[in-house]
Write an enzyme that holds these catalytic residues in place. Sequence first.
Site, PDB file in Angstrom:
ATOM      1  CB  CYS A   1      37.243  38.864  25.544  1.00 58.27           C
ATOM      2  SG  CYS A   1      37.936  40.407  26.175  1.00 58.27           S
TER       3      CYS A   1
ATOM      4  CE1 TYR B   1      41.573  45.162  32.450  1.00 58.27           C
ATOM      5  CE2 TYR B   1      40.914  46.618  30.664  1.00 58.27           C
ATOM      6  CZ  TYR B   1      41.540  45.465  31.101  1.00 58.27           C
ATOM      7  OH  TYR B   1      42.131  44.630  30.194  1.00 58.27           O
TER       8      TYR B   1
ATOM      9  CG  HIS C   1      45.055  42.689  30.290  1.00 59.67           C
ATOM     10  ND1 HIS C   1      43.847  42.616  30.943  1.00 59.67           N
ATOM     11  CD2 HIS C   1      45.671  41.513  30.510  1.00 59.67           C
ATOM     12  CE1 HIS C   1      43.722  41.452  31.541  1.00 59.67           C
ATOM     13  NE2 HIS C   1      44.824  40.758  31.291  1.00 59.67           N
TER      14      HIS C   1
ATOM     15  CG  ASP D   1      46.537  37.829  32.159  1.00 51.24           C
ATOM     16  OD1 ASP D   1      46.879  37.117  33.117  1.00 51.24           O
ATOM     17  OD2 ASP D   1      45.397  38.310  32.051  1.00 51.24           O
TER      18      ASP D   1
END
Length: 685
Positions: free
Chosen positions: A29, A171, A174, A267
């Site tokens: 991001c 995806y 997370h 992460d």
Amino acid sequence: MSSNFDILFEPVQIGPVTAPNRFYQVPHCNGLGYRMPKALAAMRGIKAEGGWGVVCTEEIEIHHTSELAPLIEGRLWDDGDKPGLQMMADAVHEHGSLAGIEIAYYGLDACNLYSRVPVLSARSQGVNGGYGFEPSQSHRMDKQDIKNVRKWHRDAAIRAKDMGFDIIYVYAAHNMSIATNFLSKRYNDRTDEYGGNFENRSRLLRELIMDTKDAVGDKCAVAVRFAVDELLGGEGITSQQEGRDIIESMAELPDLWDVNVAGWENDSSTSRFEKEGFQEEYTSFVKSITTKPVVGVGRYTSPESMVAAVKGGVLDLIGAARPSIADPFLPNKIKEGRIEDIRECIGCNICVVGDTNRIPIRCTQNPTMGEEFRYDWHPEKINVKTTDNNILVVGAGPTGLECARALGQRGYNVILAEASMQLGGRVELESKLPGLSEWIRVVDYRVTQIDKMDNVEVYKGSKMTAEDVMEVGYENVIIATGASWRKDGQGRYQYETMPGTEMKHVYTPDDIMAGKIPKGKVIIYDNDLYYMGGCIAEKLKLEGCDVSIVTPDPRVSAWMEFTLEQEKVQKQLMKMGVQLHTEKYLERIESDHVIISDKTSGEETKLECDAVVMVTDRSPNDQLYQDLIPMKESGKLKHLEVIGNAAAPHIIARSVYAGHLAARNFDKELGDETPYKKERLVEWK
């Protein structure tokens, strides 16, 4: 010429496409997203220019029923969103790299504050999206909802293929996707074929992979980003059990496995808590299970560690987000044997703040990050000098070092004067605090570059007065003398001197970092709310003090929520036995105690102590600047400027940025107009 790092530059086949080397910028991001597509394309293109063989997007929303407002991510709801992403793919391809896109449907991580439609998930429960505590629940998906999500995902994959993306993601990491909601026993209580046992809970992920392969697999590689361990023990997916089971059951389905740990705070753990390669403990098993290439992360900054991960059979491709932000040209510098020129990531997560704070990305080490489009800044190139002016820079903290380095790179003759015998200012001191040792890289990189420059002279132990400055004879002076922590208690909540702060047993962080260590019971008043209060608490606790923190916020080190560290810091302090007094003001200090008051009720409490450390505001050290103003007004100085903390105290990233900006702007005529390009959604006529 052969080198020990040649293996990093070998091509890697990923399904129908080939990565030119093993350097892989994983999706990350950046706060630019659909709002600033030109800036996004420029930023990603710079990384491809710097040698990253694969450059990926961030999360890309694929449908209005799963959007992340107020966060600014990528968006591919329909064909109208393609042009912005097309710019990014083209910018990456221009330099011969592969472009990857992480399309995603979020489930519980959405909140749909913009679209105002129900969030879809495996079951109905409170959502995690928005600001994390929205009074909203998801809708339990029925079979038609599942079919719809599969269709939307397939449609997005086809759009991505049409735009020329080479790698298309499914995806499942997370804890931020619909696939992870179905996989997790915490979130999935279904009794149909999508719930219950492991096979059923993994069904949707398998279907999404197969749908994507069927839709785009002829020309595009299909990658799965999967968190093999949630670090929750038996409550979550672990690399010993279901994380391994998922890899084993789908080992050959995708063309690439992109593996990590969850959640994001793990992460992207900071250097304060994890060191280089920390995820190998959890992800190293994956390559033994699949024949497909594996990419993983671990904040790899040294080429030796990268080579070890490849030769050791841990990874095929070196994944990076933060190291690619700190130095977009890291691969090329390794290839050219310029290891000393790498701007190593310090693991501070200021880059993460771009996303969590809904602002464009920035970096402590790399002041050009996020400025590639609006300022036309390049991380390795700079505008050459336009005059033969000489410049005196006073102060060799992060601001002065970067200013002198960048001015030297432009070709100017520079004198850098530092009052102490150590270069680095606040960074040199703060890097000695618990957990912050890697922050010294901010100093090391700049000193290394300055040492190579014949046109930059450094003078240590040179405390400058106005008379000294004038004796140097340079007509251009930039003041970067930093700031000092206030002892008087003034800060964002208290505007007058606090009673008792004049006493000898009251300290500041500057005192502690200078080696003045109190004894006994110590109260730290943290009105700064970033890392300093917690770090001072750790240091004093390690020195044998009985430490308590008083802070007006409901949490300790509250601003570190934006760097994903707040809970870790608070947990560590509690584990060390630091007493926490949150939502409390420090009212006054007495000889053997302090009085604190409840932020809401005003009720006062007495806390015994032997010493108090005030972590509140800082005072700019701008006296030299003030003394030189008459010289500027009389024409004896052509250029006088105060920058960094000496102008306005801020975080280290802003200090470095201030130095870089001053160097770029030197000898420019600046007017009242906005000094950079803006992106507008509508071109007014």
